[in-house]
Design a protein around this motif. Structure first.
Motif: not given
Length: 312
Positions: A79, A111, A237
């Motif tokens: 992330s 992502l 996530y």
């Protein structure tokens, strides 16, 4: 290569190295590297897309190559890389991008597509299909000497790598990853020992290429690259809908060792992959290895430009 411009962009408290080529008003294509790579692994593609009318941007992830390391490596995860990429394109006043990624670089690419779908025109993934972000079981299904098992273990890879200079470590990994078999060591053998000192480099990878990688890795070393990807696999996530709805192209090298990971080839060939990427095209490159972008740059550039032109 001389046309590629290098700069440092300060984002999230770090100075990250970014290589760039192409007109700043052209559609942007962001390249995300894998391990043990950096911007340099995209050199052929950057020049090709710039000549094709696009703006090519290739960062070194934090802790890789010439980019600053993370101040809190124990907390580092994928992330953070997503946040860095978004901050880079924001700093360059870019609203929408194509993303081209390979190896672990596909995870931040996927992502970004899931978290910021309106900022992504399309995604090209080399070798790795998109799947829900669940913990993988490769390390259980494959023998103890499986390279990821060894590199997940704190201190194991560090001890293995420390016996050699950075250039030799990179040489050995390039040789291992360019083969069609999964790197697996014997019980009393380390991963670096699988490669004999007399083993030649792949024909498409020169001593000059290796020297370039070695010089660029002298700053960063390999400690942070071991954390992401190999020691961040349990990261959560918070993605509720795992389906990527952006335009996607998956390019599969037919001799990529990753196809031999348990279940990967069947996931692709059965069509299950399209359950998680609703607008997916798939192209195969005969004899293509894990480093297909360096092995067959002309072929890959044709596939990339066709996808970009089709969807621009």
């Amino acid at each position: 290569m001389d046309q590629i411009v290098h700069k440092f962009i300060e984002v999230n408290g770090l100075k990250l190295h970014v290589a760039e080529i192409g007109n700043i008003s052209s559609p942007a294509v962001v390249f995300l590297h894998g391990f043990p790579e950096i911007w340099y692994s995209w050199r052929h593609q950057m020049i090709a897309v710039a000549n094709g009318g696009y703006r090519a941007i290739a960062p070194d992830f934090r802790g890789y190559g010439l980019s600053d390391p993370s101040p809190a490596i124990k907390k580092l995860g994928f992330s953070d890389l997503v946040d860095d990429v978004i901050a880079i394109i924001d700093s360059l006043d870019i609203n929408k991008i194509f993303i081209i990624a390979k190896d672990f670089g596909v995870r931040p690419a996927f992502l970004i597509a899931l978290r910021y779908p309106t900022r992504v025109t399309g995604v090209i993934s080399l070798g790795v299909p998109h799947r829900p972000f669940k913990p993988r079981t490769y390390h259980i299904e494959l023998p103890e000497g499986f390279y990821i098992n060894r590199w997940r273990e704190p201190g194991r890879a560090e001890a293995d790598f420390s016996r050699f200079d950075v250039k030799t470590v990179l040489r050995n990994i390039y040789i291992l990853f360019s083969r069609s078999e999964i790197p697996i060591a014997n019980e009393n053998q380390e991963i670096m020992d699988i490669v004999s000192p007399s083993t030649p480099l792949p024909s498409w990878f020169t001593d000059d290429n290796l020297s370039a990688y070695g010089a660029l890795y002298e700053k960063s070393g390999l400690l942070e690259p071991l954390k992401v990807p190999y020691r961040s696999s349990e990261e959560k996530y918070g993605i509720e809908d795992p389906v990527i709805k952006n335009l996607m192209l998956l390019v599969v090298g037919e001799k990529d060792y990753f196809l031999k990971f348990p279940g990967v080839e069947e996931f692709i060939t059965s069509g299950t992959v399209k359950q998680f990427a609703s607008d997916l095209e798939i192209e195969y490159v005969a004899e293509g290895s894990h480093f297909v972008q360096e092995q067959f740059p002309d072929k890959l550039n044709q596939l990339i430009l066709a996808f970009l032109h089709k969807h621009s």
